[in-house]
Motif scaffolding. Structure first.
Motif, mmCIF file in Angstrom:
data_model
loop_
_atom_site.group_PDB
_atom_site.id
_atom_site.type_symbol
_atom_site.label_atom_id
_atom_site.label_comp_id
_atom_site.label_asym_id
_atom_site.label_seq_id
_atom_site.Cartn_x
_atom_site.Cartn_y
_atom_site.Cartn_z
ATOM 1 N N LEU A 403 15.707 -29.125 11.501
ATOM 2 C CA LEU A 403 16.170 -28.458 12.710
ATOM 3 C C LEU A 403 15.040 -27.622 13.311
ATOM 4 O O LEU A 403 14.342 -26.897 12.594
ATOM 5 N N ASP A 404 14.876 -27.706 14.620
ATOM 6 C CA ASP A 404 13.828 -26.994 15.338
ATOM 7 C C ASP A 404 14.268 -25.548 15.576
ATOM 8 O O ASP A 404 15.319 -25.293 16.164
ATOM 9 N N ALA A 405 13.463 -24.589 15.127
ATOM 10 C CA ALA A 405 13.820 -23.179 15.258
ATOM 11 C C ALA A 405 14.056 -22.772 16.703
ATOM 12 O O ALA A 405 14.884 -21.896 16.978
ATOM 13 N N ALA A 406 13.339 -23.377 17.644
ATOM 14 C CA ALA A 406 13.489 -23.006 19.053
ATOM 15 C C ALA A 406 14.861 -23.378 19.602
ATOM 16 O O ALA A 406 15.261 -22.880 20.650
ATOM 17 N N ARG A 407 15.571 -24.254 18.906
ATOM 18 C CA ARG A 407 16.913 -24.652 19.335
ATOM 19 C C ARG A 407 18.000 -23.956 18.522
ATOM 20 O O ARG A 407 19.175 -24.331 18.596
ATOM 21 N N LEU A 408 17.608 -22.948 17.744
ATOM 22 C CA LEU A 408 18.548 -22.194 16.928
ATOM 23 C C LEU A 408 18.581 -20.742 17.384
ATOM 24 O O LEU A 408 17.703 -20.280 18.110
ATOM 25 N N GLY A 409 19.590 -20.016 16.921
ATOM 26 C CA GLY A 409 19.753 -18.632 17.339
ATOM 27 C C GLY A 409 18.954 -17.669 16.490
ATOM 28 O O GLY A 409 19.094 -17.661 15.266
ATOM 29 N N PRO A 410 18.104 -16.829 17.085
ATOM 30 C CA PRO A 410 17.348 -15.830 16.323
ATOM 31 C C PRO A 410 18.252 -14.703 15.845
ATOM 32 O O PRO A 410 19.283 -14.408 16.459
ATOM 33 N N GLY A 411 17.867 -14.080 14.743
ATOM 34 C CA GLY A 411 18.666 -12.995 14.186
ATOM 35 C C GLY A 411 17.912 -11.684 14.167
ATOM 36 O O GLY A 411 16.677 -11.655 14.119
ATOM 37 N N GLU A 412 18.651 -10.583 14.204
ATOM 38 C CA GLU A 412 18.049 -9.258 14.129
ATOM 39 C C GLU A 412 18.966 -8.336 13.325
ATOM 40 O O GLU A 412 20.141 -8.624 13.098
ATOM 41 N N VAL A 413 18.404 -7.216 12.877
ATOM 42 C CA VAL A 413 19.156 -6.211 12.131
ATOM 43 C C VAL A 413 19.501 -5.066 13.070
ATOM 44 O O VAL A 413 18.630 -4.543 13.775
ATOM 45 N N LEU A 414 20.767 -4.677 13.081
ATOM 46 C CA LEU A 414 21.201 -3.499 13.819
ATOM 47 C C LEU A 414 21.487 -2.374 12.834
ATOM 48 O O LEU A 414 22.141 -2.585 11.816
ATOM 49 N N LYS A 415 20.988 -1.185 13.128
ATOM 50 C CA LYS A 415 21.341 0.015 12.384
ATOM 51 C C LYS A 415 22.414 0.732 13.202
ATOM 52 O O LYS A 415 22.128 1.298 14.262
ATOM 53 N N VAL A 416 23.645 0.663 12.728
ATOM 54 C CA VAL A 416 24.791 1.122 13.512
ATOM 55 C C VAL A 416 25.217 2.512 13.055
ATOM 56 O O VAL A 416 25.471 2.735 11.863
ATOM 57 N N ARG A 417 25.278 3.450 13.989
ATOM 58 C CA ARG A 417 25.807 4.779 13.714
ATOM 59 C C ARG A 417 27.319 4.753 13.921
ATOM 60 O O ARG A 417 27.803 4.417 15.006
ATOM 61 N N THR A 418 28.081 5.060 12.879
ATOM 62 C CA THR A 418 29.539 4.998 12.963
ATOM 63 C C THR A 418 30.095 6.261 13.605
ATOM 64 O O THR A 418 29.395 7.272 13.757
ATOM 65 N N ARG A 419 31.364 6.217 13.935
ATOM 66 C CA ARG A 419 31.997 7.338 14.643
ATOM 67 C C ARG A 419 32.022 8.623 13.817
ATOM 68 O O ARG A 419 32.131 9.713 14.387
ATOM 69 N N ASP A 420 31.925 8.512 12.474
ATOM 70 C CA ASP A 420 31.918 9.715 11.644
ATOM 71 C C ASP A 420 30.513 10.078 11.168
ATOM 72 O O ASP A 420 30.350 10.873 10.237
ATOM 73 N N GLY A 421 29.485 9.475 11.778
ATOM 74 C CA GLY A 421 28.117 9.886 11.507
ATOM 75 C C GLY A 421 27.397 9.139 10.408
ATOM 76 O O GLY A 421 26.241 9.454 10.097
ATOM 77 N N ALA A 422 28.028 8.154 9.796
ATOM 78 C CA ALA A 422 27.367 7.350 8.772
ATOM 79 C C ALA A 422 26.536 6.254 9.439
ATOM 80 O O ALA A 422 26.581 6.069 10.657
ATOM 81 N N GLU A 423 25.771 5.540 8.616
ATOM 82 C CA GLU A 423 24.986 4.412 9.133
ATOM 83 C C GLU A 423 25.271 3.170 8.314
ATOM 84 O O GLU A 423 25.306 3.216 7.084
ATOM 85 N N ILE A 424 25.491 2.067 8.995
ATOM 86 C CA ILE A 424 25.669 0.778 8.345
ATOM 87 C C ILE A 424 24.714 -0.225 8.977
ATOM 88 O O ILE A 424 24.177 0.016 10.061
ATOM 89 N N GLU A 425 24.519 -1.339 8.280
ATOM 90 C CA GLU A 425 23.705 -2.427 8.813
ATOM 91 C C GLU A 425 24.608 -3.546 9.308
ATOM 92 O O GLU A 425 25.684 -3.794 8.751
ATOM 93 N N ALA A 426 24.158 -4.228 10.334
ATOM 94 C CA ALA A 426 24.845 -5.412 10.831
ATOM 95 C C ALA A 426 23.787 -6.414 11.267
ATOM 96 O O ALA A 426 22.699 -6.036 11.713
ATOM 97 N N TYR A 427 24.102 -7.686 11.135
ATOM 98 C CA TYR A 427 23.188 -8.747 11.549
ATOM 99 C C TYR A 427 23.734 -9.386 12.813
ATOM 100 O O TYR A 427 24.913 -9.761 12.871
ATOM 101 N N LEU A 428 22.870 -9.496 13.812
ATOM 102 C CA LEU A 428 23.269 -10.038 15.103
ATOM 103 C C LEU A 428 22.462 -11.296 15.381
ATOM 104 O O LEU A 428 21.236 -11.257 15.426
ATOM 105 N N THR A 429 23.164 -12.422 15.553
ATOM 106 C CA THR A 429 22.529 -13.700 15.879
ATOM 107 C C THR A 429 22.755 -13.983 17.357
ATOM 108 O O THR A 429 23.891 -13.970 17.834
#
Length: 669
Positions: A403-429
């Motif tokens: 599979l050609d990478a240019a025809r696939l979805g790139p991914g990134e890491v989000l550092k998400v601040r939650t409503r109570d002030g904590a931090e979690i990670e999420a992956y966004l494609t």
């Protein structure tokens, strides 16, 4: 052999004092881009099935599947590690399916093959009772002398054992110090598992150990069993026993969950007799780490290279079984090396793959000079590279897909601040176009599992439709230490759900996505999260898809209590701590049960469940389906016959993914 990668071949790279030259046995074309892939493209059979380097680091074996699913045909290419781009020696394995390749020694290859047996309906002599037919899968190990071409099947000639075993393909120990033998598992007549020393030259085997009714594995050192693993009848609780050198009796070390949040595994030996390395969490420690275990006293040593907020994944060893370091997951796969010199080379390989992939060392020779790396990433389904430190060369030797990478979805890491002030990670494609559009939340199971930033077929199928895909590691997920997991205990339906909502808001804001077109799907706990999302925030989600999901918390706890056959009902206690206590938290448990709140669901729902699911009973989804229908909601329900916990074959998964895409397309219209 293709040897294709998904990126342009780069001529040279120097980073951190380490120079690498890239080469490939077949030059890959530069990435061209183009239209996103069709759904069927993601379900083609894997081409490369495995890559292994001989113990001395002089030869490389690459197993390729050239046939089709219906008509498999396998070959193995043997490369000279001194000239990996030279002519390979091809060995035709014939019309079989191959799962894995090992080196028994520098001359003999061990190939795990699988064949499908068609069993017809039969009537025993003197009986009018007919047995049912069907398909069975048979696994064996074939030993091949690559110089002479001679082949032998391990356990060959032992007809009674072969007849009673559909799986004679489990190698426990390659025995680096004994090049003519390996240790394997086989069932005895009567159903007890035994440990055997098998001769890889003639296929004969001798029994070393015989387990009891619950034994399913041994861990071995220098040809001797040092840990024995037993499991309860339901398959949920593992009991680990130790035996020191010179002892004859086994002693209980600990009990650990077999499926959910296990916290103990064997790593290997040390240079001191009776002292082994294990991965374990002890007492109230937050993270799981590598540590020593004294087999005689059962005392654990202090943590080795503990990393705050990160559980160890596994211990890395060389071809002689010597410990090299511990693997963790940070922004990518990382190693804490016992030999610091290796760290620069791992960093260089990460830079070579543009810090976009996980680089797993799968084979390291005793001199630490030659390595095999398996590489995977959001746009890399899996490829194998040979790395020669002295020659400063990296060679692509195999790839699962083309599979050609240019025809696939790139991914990134989000550092998400939650409503109570904590931090979690999420992956966004992102979709291949990277244009803003709808968002699909893909919630993981467990819940004390976690998503990694690597290849995910479901995510790429969804991204190919032009949709963004979000995979949040909400509090309650595993891999981040016990304290992080505990923040989800007793918080099903509120904190964990809120973390998902906060990750959705973050992704929409960060990438300008269409907040009016959001859907949610998941498997197991992820299926629960999908349905609870549809209940809790009906204005947010346009569709919800639950695969083998929990839908009623009091009911699942009652079921766990009835099913639990462990001492002191340890598994029921495990889930009571994480979900809630029956008779104490009943109001909260009912409020966090989607089946009891179907009237609040506004979006269309798609439900899937295997009829033989041993983890979450199919009744959870049957009752949810009935409640949705009684409430007049839009729902589709698919029961997958003869399937367990989302373990159906690829053809069924492809069909289901087509239906998920169709539902989401309608919802986003």
């Amino acid at each position: 052999m293709t040897g294709l990668s998904r990126r342009e071949m780069v001529l040279a790279l120097a980073v951190g004092g380490v120079g690498i030259t890239q080469a490939g046995r077949v030059q890959a074309a530069p990435m061209q881009g183009g239209a996103p892939y069709a759904l069927a493209d993601f379900f083609k059979p894997d081409r490369t099935r495995g890559v292994a380097m001989s113990p001395s680091g002089t030869r490389i074996a690459v197993v390729e599947q050239l046939g089709t699913t219906e008509a498999p045909h396998a070959v193995v290419d043997v490369l000279d590690a001194a000239d990996p781009e030279g002519q390979a020696r091809r060995i035709d394995l014939g019309p079989i399916d191959v799962e894995r390749v090992y080196w028994g020694n520098d001359r003999r290859l061990l190939i795990r093959v699988v064949t499908k047996l068609e069993i017809g309906r039969r009537t025993s002599t003197g009986s009018n009772i007919r047995t049912g037919g069907g398909e069975l899968w048979n696994r064996r190990i074939v030993s091949i002398d690559i110089d002479s071409g001679a082949r032998v099947t391990l356990f060959e000639g032992e007809r009674s054992r072969a007849r009673g075993n559909l799986d004679l393909g489990q190698i426990v120990d390659l025995l680096p110090s004994d090049p003519d033998h390996v240790l394997m598992l086989a069932y005895e007549p009567g159903g007890f598992l035994a440990l055997y020393r098998a001769d890889i030259n003639d296929g004969t085997a001798e029994r070393l150990e015989r387990g009891n009714s619950g034994t399913f594995r041994w861990d071995t050192l220098n040809g001797q069993a040092v840990l024995r693993h037993d499991i309860n009848a339901r398959g949920t609780l593992e009991s680990v026993y130790a035996r020191a050198p010179g002892q004859t009796e086994w002693t209980l070390v600990r009990r650990t969950r077999f499926i959910d949040a296990p916290d103990f595994s064997f790593v290997g030996g040390t240079d001191r007799p009776g002292i082994v390395l294990v991965s374990a969490r002890t007492g109230e420690e937050d993270v799981e780490t590598i540590r020593e275990l004294d087999l005689a006293t059962l005392a654990f040593g202090p943590p080795i290279s503990a990393r705050a907020g990160r559980d160890v994944l596994y211990g890395l060893k060389d071809s002689a079984g010597r410990y090299l370091g511990a693997a963790y997951y940070g922004d990518r796969l990382e190693y804490a090396f016992a030999e610091p010199a290796l760290a620069a080379h791992h960093r260089a390989l990460n830079r070579f793959f543009e810090d976009d992939c996980d680089v797993y060392f799968t084979d390291v020779d005793v001199s630490r000079n030659r390595l095999i790396a398996r590489v995977t990433g959001p746009r890399e389904p899996g490829a194998w590279y040979f790395y020669d430190r002295a020659a400063q060369k990296i060679v692509n030797v195999g790839a699962r897909q083309t599979l050609d990478a240019a025809r696939l979805g790139p991914g990134e890491v989000l550092k998400v601040r939650t409503r109570d002030g904590a931090e979690i990670e999420a992956y966004l494609t992102a979709p291949p176009s990277r244009r803003p559009g709808p968002l699909v939340v893909l919630a993981h199971g467990g819940p004390e599992a976690r998503d990694l930033r690597n290849w995910d077929r479901q995510a790429q199928v969804l991204a190919a439709q032009g949709w963004w895909v979000l995979q949040p590691n909400f509090r309650g997920s595993g891999g981040y230490g016990l304290a992080f997991a505990k923040q989800g205990w007793g918080r099903w339906g509120d904190r964990m759900q809120e973390d998902i909502e906060d990750a959705v808001a973050d992704a929409i804001s960060a990438r300008g996505l269409d907040g009016r077109r959001v859907a949610i799907m998941g498997t197991s706990y992820g299926g629960y999260a999908a349905m609870m999302g549809a209940v809790k925030t009906p204005g947010l989600y346009r569709a919800a898809i639950s695969i083998c999901g929990v839908s009623d918390l009091p009911d699942i706890l009652e079921w766990e209590k009835r099913q639990d056959d462990t001492p002191g009902q340890e598994i029921f206690d495990f889930w009571s701590k994480r979900i809630g206590v029956l008779g104490v938290d009943d109001d909260r448990l009912s409020a966090a049960s989607p089946r009891r709140r179907v009237a609040e669901i506004a979006c269309p729902v798609f439900l899937v469940h295997g009829t033989d699911d041993p983890i979450v009973p199919v009744t959870q989804t049957r009752r949810l389906n009935a409640a949705l229908r009684d409430a007049g909601k839009r729902v589709e329900f698919v029961e997958v016959n003869d399937a367990g916990h989302a373990d159906w074959e690829d053809d069924k998964e492809q069909e289901l993914m087509g239906r998920y895409v169709a539902l989401l397309t309608r919802a986003f219209a």
